[in-house]
Design a protein around this motif. Structure first.
Motif, mmCIF file in Angstrom:
data_model
loop_
_atom_site.group_PDB
_atom_site.id
_atom_site.type_symbol
_atom_site.label_atom_id
_atom_site.label_comp_id
_atom_site.label_asym_id
_atom_site.label_seq_id
_atom_site.Cartn_x
_atom_site.Cartn_y
_atom_site.Cartn_z
ATOM 1 N N LEU A 10 34.581 -2.736 40.746
ATOM 2 C CA LEU A 10 34.542 -1.860 41.927
ATOM 3 C C LEU A 10 33.233 -1.054 41.936
ATOM 4 C CD1 LEU A 10 38.225 -0.283 41.876
ATOM 5 C CD2 LEU A 10 37.209 -1.438 43.666
ATOM 6 N N VAL A 11 32.838 -0.879 40.872
ATOM 7 C CA VAL A 11 31.337 0.071 40.655
ATOM 8 C C VAL A 11 30.366 -1.129 41.062
ATOM 9 C CG1 VAL A 11 29.798 0.906 39.467
ATOM 10 C CG2 VAL A 11 31.917 1.561 38.974
ATOM 11 N N GLY A 12 30.289 -2.261 40.843
ATOM 12 C CA GLY A 12 29.471 -3.274 41.158
ATOM 13 C C GLY A 12 29.381 -3.785 42.743
ATOM 14 N N GLY A 13 30.627 -3.758 43.288
ATOM 15 C CA GLY A 13 30.697 -3.952 44.715
ATOM 16 C C GLY A 13 30.280 -2.654 45.533
ATOM 17 N N GLY A 14 30.556 -1.117 44.831
ATOM 18 C CA GLY A 14 30.037 -0.172 45.507
ATOM 19 C C GLY A 14 28.385 -0.084 45.783
ATOM 20 N N VAL A 15 28.053 -0.294 44.411
ATOM 21 C CA VAL A 15 26.569 -0.505 44.540
ATOM 22 C C VAL A 15 25.754 -1.515 45.485
ATOM 23 C CG1 VAL A 15 24.666 -1.107 42.984
ATOM 24 C CG2 VAL A 15 26.277 0.484 42.258
ATOM 25 N N ALA A 16 26.330 -2.536 45.557
ATOM 26 C CA ALA A 16 26.003 -3.724 46.446
ATOM 27 C C ALA A 16 26.127 -3.032 47.932
ATOM 28 C CB ALA A 16 26.725 -4.963 46.132
ATOM 29 N N LEU A 17 27.187 -2.649 48.377
ATOM 30 C CA LEU A 17 27.478 -1.907 49.611
ATOM 31 C C LEU A 17 26.231 -0.815 49.815
ATOM 32 C CD1 LEU A 17 31.116 -1.618 49.855
ATOM 33 C CD2 LEU A 17 29.621 -3.320 51.081
ATOM 34 N N LEU A 18 26.031 -0.278 48.902
ATOM 35 C CA LEU A 18 25.110 0.917 48.948
ATOM 36 C C LEU A 18 23.760 0.470 49.048
ATOM 37 C CD1 LEU A 18 24.484 4.108 48.916
ATOM 38 C CD2 LEU A 18 24.159 3.827 46.633
#
Length: 148
Positions: A10-18
């Protein structure tokens, strides 16, 4: 899947979206960025090629020519040292006149002729953008130095 792995995903996906959102915003900002140049700077080659920019100065006396179609207008913008020919197709502002300040936005063609997409006229006698006034003052000083 363990809870720790889910959190990392989830953190990795959030960083990628950001990162993707920031990249899109910066790309849009770069495409809409328009720089201001004086006619002297354009002659010196400091203006961008293949990109829109603005030229500011005074509309040269006796330079306004209207085409038969009623929409195309040719005129010249000067900073008292150099003159740039401009062609604009559209309706000019009511305050647009010879001898008055104007800022035009568009692109320079291969022949050194400016194709304007927008024309802005100053709104009263006391107003001049700081950059335009500074550029006119610098060009005037340079012209006086050359004449001496």
């Amino acid at each position: 899947m363990k809870a720790r792995n889910k959190r990392l995903l989830l953190v990795g996906g959030g960083v990628a979206l950001l990162v993707a959102a920031v990249a899109l915003v910066l790309t849009a900002f770069q495409q809409n960025l328009v720089f201001f140049h004086t006619p002297s700077e354009v002659y010196e080659g400091k203006a961008p090629t293949g990109r829109a920019f603005r030229i500011g100065g005074m509309v040269e006396e006796g330079s306004i020519r209207r085409e038969a179609d009623g929409l195309t207008v040719s005129f010249a913008i000067t900073d008292t040292a150099k003159v740039i020919p401009v062609t604009y197709r559209g309706t000019l502002p009511d305050l647009f006149q010879e001898g008055k300040g104007a800022v035009v936005q568009g692109m320079l063609d291969a022949g050194g002729h400016f194709r304007a997409t927008e024309v802005l006229a100053k709104h009263d006698e006391n107003y001049m953008p700081v950059e335009a006034q500074y550029a006119i003052d610098q060009a005037h000083k340079a012209a006086q130095t050359v004449q001496q």
